[in-house]
Design a protein around this motif. Structure first.
Motif, PDB file in Angstrom:
ATOM      1  N   ILE A 137       4.150  -4.699 -11.743  1.00 61.92           N
ATOM      2  CA  ILE A 137       5.015  -3.379 -11.789  1.00 61.92           C
ATOM      3  C   ILE A 137       3.276  -2.649 -11.888  1.00 61.92           C
ATOM      4  CG2 ILE A 137       6.191  -1.446 -13.350  1.00 61.92           C
ATOM      5  CD1 ILE A 137       8.193  -3.947 -13.576  1.00 61.92           C
ATOM      6  N   GLY A 138       3.968  -1.436 -11.338  1.00 62.27           N
ATOM      7  CA  GLY A 138       2.935  -0.725 -11.316  1.00 62.27           C
ATOM      8  C   GLY A 138       2.981   0.698 -11.583  1.00 62.27           C
ATOM      9  N   ILE A 139       2.375   1.336 -12.696  1.00 65.02           N
ATOM     10  CA  ILE A 139       2.850   2.860 -13.332  1.00 65.02           C
ATOM     11  C   ILE A 139       1.741   3.612 -13.227  1.00 65.02           C
ATOM     12  CG2 ILE A 139       5.212   2.323 -14.103  1.00 65.02           C
ATOM     13  CD1 ILE A 139       3.242   1.867 -16.887  1.00 65.02           C
ATOM     14  N   SER A 140       2.062   4.541 -13.179  1.00 66.08           N
ATOM     15  CA  SER A 140       0.737   5.905 -12.873  1.00 66.08           C
ATOM     16  C   SER A 140       0.615   6.354 -14.430  1.00 66.08           C
ATOM     17  CB  SER A 140       0.954   7.660 -12.310  1.00 66.08           C
ATOM     18  OG  SER A 140       1.437   6.989 -11.139  1.00 66.08           O
ATOM     19  N   ARG A 141      -1.184   6.013 -14.365  1.00 65.01           N
ATOM     20  CA  ARG A 141      -2.128   6.488 -15.609  1.00 65.01           C
ATOM     21  C   ARG A 141      -1.516   7.474 -16.123  1.00 65.01           C
ATOM     22  NH1 ARG A 141      -6.022   2.936 -16.667  1.00 65.01           N
ATOM     23  NH2 ARG A 141      -6.618   1.784 -14.675  1.00 65.01           N
ATOM     24  N   ASN A 142      -1.334   7.777 -17.524  1.00 60.56           N
ATOM     25  CA  ASN A 142      -1.237   9.458 -18.006  1.00 60.56           C
ATOM     26  C   ASN A 142       0.531  10.010 -17.947  1.00 60.56           C
ATOM     27  OD1 ASN A 142      -3.861   9.274 -19.528  1.00 60.56           O
ATOM     28  ND2 ASN A 142      -4.172   9.905 -17.930  1.00 60.56           N
ATOM     29  N   ALA A 176       5.579  -4.759  -6.812  1.00 68.10           N
ATOM     30  CA  ALA A 176       4.509  -5.619  -5.183  1.00 68.10           C
ATOM     31  C   ALA A 176       3.604  -6.985  -5.945  1.00 68.10           C
ATOM     32  CB  ALA A 176       3.736  -4.867  -4.695  1.00 68.10           C
ATOM     33  N   THR A 177       3.350  -7.002  -4.661  1.00 68.27           N
ATOM     34  CA  THR A 177       2.476  -8.385  -5.183  1.00 68.27           C
ATOM     35  C   THR A 177       0.722  -8.068  -4.286  1.00 68.27           C
ATOM     36  OG1 THR A 177       4.099 -10.225  -5.035  1.00 68.27           O
ATOM     37  CG2 THR A 177       1.450 -11.071  -4.814  1.00 68.27           C
ATOM     38  N   GLU A 178       0.924  -8.120  -3.348  1.00 64.08           N
ATOM     39  CA  GLU A 178      -0.163  -7.350  -2.108  1.00 64.08           C
ATOM     40  C   GLU A 178      -1.071  -6.401  -2.307  1.00 64.08           C
ATOM     41  OE1 GLU A 178      -2.143  -9.854  -0.740  1.00 64.08           O
ATOM     42  OE2 GLU A 178      -0.977 -11.450  -1.693  1.00 64.08           O
ATOM     43  N   ALA A 179      -1.723  -5.842  -2.391  1.00 62.33           N
ATOM     44  CA  ALA A 179      -2.668  -4.625  -2.638  1.00 62.33           C
ATOM     45  C   ALA A 179      -2.333  -3.541  -3.618  1.00 62.33           C
ATOM     46  CB  ALA A 179      -2.348  -3.631  -1.602  1.00 62.33           C
ATOM     47  N   ILE A 180      -1.099  -4.179  -4.882  1.00 58.00           N
ATOM     48  CA  ILE A 180      -1.226  -3.204  -5.501  1.00 58.00           C
ATOM     49  C   ILE A 180      -2.591  -2.957  -6.764  1.00 58.00           C
ATOM     50  CG2 ILE A 180       0.103  -4.582  -6.874  1.00 58.00           C
ATOM     51  CD1 ILE A 180       1.428  -2.837  -7.900  1.00 58.00           C
ATOM     52  N   ASP A 181      -3.033  -3.703  -6.777  1.00 59.10           N
ATOM     53  CA  ASP A 181      -4.539  -3.886  -7.593  1.00 59.10           C
ATOM     54  C   ASP A 181      -5.650  -3.405  -7.020  1.00 59.10           C
ATOM     55  OD1 ASP A 181      -4.796  -6.484  -5.229  1.00 59.10           O
ATOM     56  OD2 ASP A 181      -5.493  -7.771  -7.093  1.00 59.10           O
ATOM     57  N   GLN A 182      -5.499  -2.232  -5.903  1.00 56.82           N
ATOM     58  CA  GLN A 182      -6.119  -1.679  -5.807  1.00 56.82           C
ATOM     59  C   GLN A 182      -6.367  -1.276  -5.855  1.00 56.82           C
ATOM     60  OE1 GLN A 182      -6.733  -2.745  -0.754  1.00 56.82           O
ATOM     61  NE2 GLN A 182      -6.488  -4.771  -0.983  1.00 56.82           N
ATOM     62  N   PHE A 183      -5.543  -0.305  -6.493  1.00 59.39           N
ATOM     63  CA  PHE A 183      -4.869   0.823  -6.618  1.00 59.39           C
ATOM     64  C   PHE A 183      -5.567   1.446  -8.387  1.00 59.39           C
ATOM     65  CE2 PHE A 183      -2.907   1.026  -2.857  1.00 59.39           C
ATOM     66  CZ  PHE A 183      -2.557   2.382  -2.462  1.00 59.39           C
ATOM     67  N   HIS A 184      -6.243   1.999  -8.558  1.00 60.84           N
ATOM     68  CA  HIS A 184      -7.074   2.398 -10.016  1.00 60.84           C
ATOM     69  C   HIS A 184      -6.373   3.135 -10.715  1.00 60.84           C
ATOM     70  CE1 HIS A 184     -10.228  -1.064  -9.337  1.00 60.84           C
ATOM     71  NE2 HIS A 184     -10.665  -0.198  -8.011  1.00 60.84           N
ATOM     72  N   GLU A 185      -5.407   3.635  -9.861  1.00 59.55           N
ATOM     73  CA  GLU A 185      -5.054   4.878 -10.559  1.00 59.55           C
ATOM     74  C   GLU A 185      -3.541   4.297 -11.371  1.00 59.55           C
ATOM     75  OE1 GLU A 185      -5.347   5.491  -8.004  1.00 59.55           O
ATOM     76  OE2 GLU A 185      -5.421   6.561  -6.729  1.00 59.55           O
ATOM     77  N   THR A 207       0.836  -1.142  -0.415  1.00 58.52           N
ATOM     78  CA  THR A 207       0.290  -0.071   0.124  1.00 58.52           C
ATOM     79  C   THR A 207       0.792   1.122  -0.177  1.00 58.52           C
ATOM     80  OG1 THR A 207      -1.738  -1.205   1.249  1.00 58.52           O
ATOM     81  CG2 THR A 207      -2.102   1.217   1.110  1.00 58.52           C
ATOM     82  N   GLN A 208       1.702   1.319   0.932  1.00 54.49           N
ATOM     83  CA  GLN A 208       2.301   2.765   0.809  1.00 54.49           C
ATOM     84  C   GLN A 208       3.440   2.522  -0.071  1.00 54.49           C
ATOM     85  OE1 GLN A 208       5.471   1.130   4.198  1.00 54.49           O
ATOM     86  NE2 GLN A 208       4.406   2.406   5.938  1.00 54.49           N
ATOM     87  N   ILE A 209       4.445   1.836  -1.376  1.00 59.96           N
ATOM     88  CA  ILE A 209       4.403   1.733  -2.750  1.00 59.96           C
ATOM     89  C   ILE A 209       3.802   2.521  -3.413  1.00 59.96           C
ATOM     90  CG2 ILE A 209       6.218   0.345  -1.416  1.00 59.96           C
ATOM     91  CD1 ILE A 209       5.712  -1.974  -2.845  1.00 59.96           C
ATOM     92  N   SER A 210       2.547   2.387  -3.177  1.00 64.28           N
ATOM     93  CA  SER A 210       1.802   1.980  -4.203  1.00 64.28           C
ATOM     94  C   SER A 210       0.878   3.579  -4.377  1.00 64.28           C
ATOM     95  CB  SER A 210       0.834   1.269  -4.162  1.00 64.28           C
ATOM     96  OG  SER A 210       0.819  -0.224  -4.719  1.00 64.28           O
ATOM     97  N   THR A 211       0.574   4.234  -3.256  1.00 62.91           N
ATOM     98  CA  THR A 211       0.680   5.463  -3.079  1.00 62.91           C
ATOM     99  C   THR A 211       2.240   5.996  -3.528  1.00 62.91           C
ATOM    100  OG1 THR A 211      -0.618   4.779  -1.407  1.00 62.91           O
ATOM    101  CG2 THR A 211       0.343   7.287  -0.740  1.00 62.91           C
ATOM    102  N   LEU A 212       3.138   6.139  -3.203  1.00 66.29           N
ATOM    103  CA  LEU A 212       4.893   6.918  -3.786  1.00 66.29           C
ATOM    104  C   LEU A 212       4.860   6.858  -4.843  1.00 66.29           C
ATOM    105  CD1 LEU A 212       7.187   5.002  -1.811  1.00 66.29           C
ATOM    106  CD2 LEU A 212       6.259   7.294  -1.504  1.00 66.29           C
ATOM    107  N   VAL A 213       3.871   6.371  -5.934  1.00 66.50           N
ATOM    108  CA  VAL A 213       3.810   5.867  -7.023  1.00 66.50           C
ATOM    109  C   VAL A 213       2.741   6.496  -7.873  1.00 66.50           C
ATOM    110  CG1 VAL A 213       3.514   4.911  -9.474  1.00 66.50           C
ATOM    111  CG2 VAL A 213       4.438   3.464  -7.668  1.00 66.50           C
ATOM    112  N   THR A 214       1.175   6.934  -6.959  1.00 67.18           N
ATOM    113  CA  THR A 214       0.392   7.812  -7.110  1.00 67.18           C
ATOM    114  C   THR A 214       0.606   9.096  -6.642  1.00 67.18           C
ATOM    115  OG1 THR A 214      -0.294   6.968  -5.071  1.00 67.18           O
ATOM    116  CG2 THR A 214      -1.517   5.554  -7.305  1.00 67.18           C
ATOM    117  N   SER A 215       1.332   9.172  -6.416  1.00 64.67           N
ATOM    118  CA  SER A 215       1.152  10.794  -5.858  1.00 64.67           C
ATOM    119  C   SER A 215       2.759  10.992  -6.447  1.00 64.67           C
ATOM    120  CB  SER A 215       1.826  11.029  -4.009  1.00 64.67           C
ATOM    121  OG  SER A 215       3.016  10.156  -3.983  1.00 64.67           O
TER     122      SER A 215
END
Length: 312
Positions: free
Chosen positions: A272-277, A148-157, A132-140
């Motif tokens: 891997i999660g990257i921000s949209r746009n 990551a493995t867990e929780a990253i799919d909860q971030f629709h951004e 959750t923390q690392i996903s927030t770092l990317v969205t911000s």
């Protein structure tokens, strides 16, 4: 309206309405942030924040819509800078990777070695935390990619790029009775105290689901966010460990033994999660392909191009 005001606005929200933290992160003063936000509210004619006296307590409904647009505008401004850097400084820049301990310790080292050899002028920053923390770092905008493995799919951004699947092993001291079994079962594991990951980390939900499906309640005596910590306490005799299989190294972990448990648990997928746009510089595309060779520049770009119409 100024970009600086939008930056103050978004940072205040990111910091949970804590102006002191926002001011510290932006290297300014709390009164300066308050003044600029008030000026923006006056210009727009709406309250962006709800206040209790002088203290900001939450975002108003119109403020939530303004916040989304402000974040997009800041991201677009950052993309303009990245495009300019792509052509003026092709070989240099910064890559900030937000990831968990297991990825940073056991999966990323050979990838980082290859990347730094190809891009010696790119500054690498590793930020570790919970999914959750690392996903927030990317969205911000504080990190370029999340792994990551867990929780990253909860971030629709985030746009999610599946990388690889993995499973688990049981780690025990040498001569442990579980090593004598022809086939490991959950019932056998459940006879011993268990040391495993914290609930927010590395596939813990798959572990819970497996035991629940058999009507078992595991005796978890200790949880940790760090695979090495789990192994340390198994060595001390506090229990058996349930661990990501890539976190066990027979050469390094000479005082432990590993038992494959992939038949007991559903596999997990690291993404891997990257921000949209967002605009990705060339070396970020290369890093992603080094980490997951099936993800090439073309299919990553296709994901980015489709992100504007992707509402999932």
């Amino acid at each position: 309206m100024k970009l600086q005001q939008l930056r103050y606005l978004c940072e205040t929200a990111y910091q949970g309405m804590n102006l002191s933290k926002a001011a510290k992160n932006l290297h300014t003063s709390q009164p300066a942030i308050s003044k600029q936000i008030q000026m923006l509210e006056d210009e727009l004619g709406v309250d962006i924040f709800v206040r209790n006296g002088k203290r900001i307590v939450q975002v108003t409904p119109p403020g939530q819509m303004i916040m989304k647009i402000a974040a997009r505008m800041l991201r677009d401004a950052d993309n303009l800078k990245k495009i300019a850097q792509e052509f003026t400084n092709e070989a240099g820049g910064t890559l900030t990777i937000a990831t968990t301990h297991t990825q940073a310790r056991y999966v990323l080292p050979p990838v980082i070695k290859r990347f730094t050899a190809r891009y010696p002028k790119v500054k690498l920053i590793l930020r570790q935390g919970s999914p959750t923390q690392i996903s927030t770092l990317v969205t911000s905008g504080e990190a370029d990619v999340a792994i990551a493995t867990e929780a990253i799919d909860q971030f629709h951004e985030l746009i999610l790029l599946p990388c690889y699947q993995w499973n688990r092993c049981i780690v025990v001291p040498p001569k442990h009775s579980l090593l004598k079994l022809k086939k490991l079962t959950l019932e056998a594991i459940n006879q011993y105290p268990i040391i495993t990951y914290d609930f927010a980390f590395t596939g813990r939900s798959k572990i819970n689901q497996a035991f629940e499906s058999r009507g078992l309640e595991p005796n978890v005596v200790l949880t940790a966010i760090d695979s090495d910590v789990i192994k340390t306490y198994v060595e001390l005799g506090l229990g058996i460990g349930i661990l990501a299989n890539m976190a066990f190294d027979a050469k390094r972990d000479k005082n432990l033994r590993s038992i494959d448990a992939s038949h007991l648990f559903e596999p997990s997928t690291t993404r891997i999660g990257i921000s949209r746009n967002t605009y990705l510089r060339g070396y970020i595309f290369d890093f992603i392909e080094m980490f997951a060779p099936h993800l090439n520049h073309a299919n990553i770009q296709a994901k980015l191009d489709n992100s504007e119409t992707d509402t999932v």
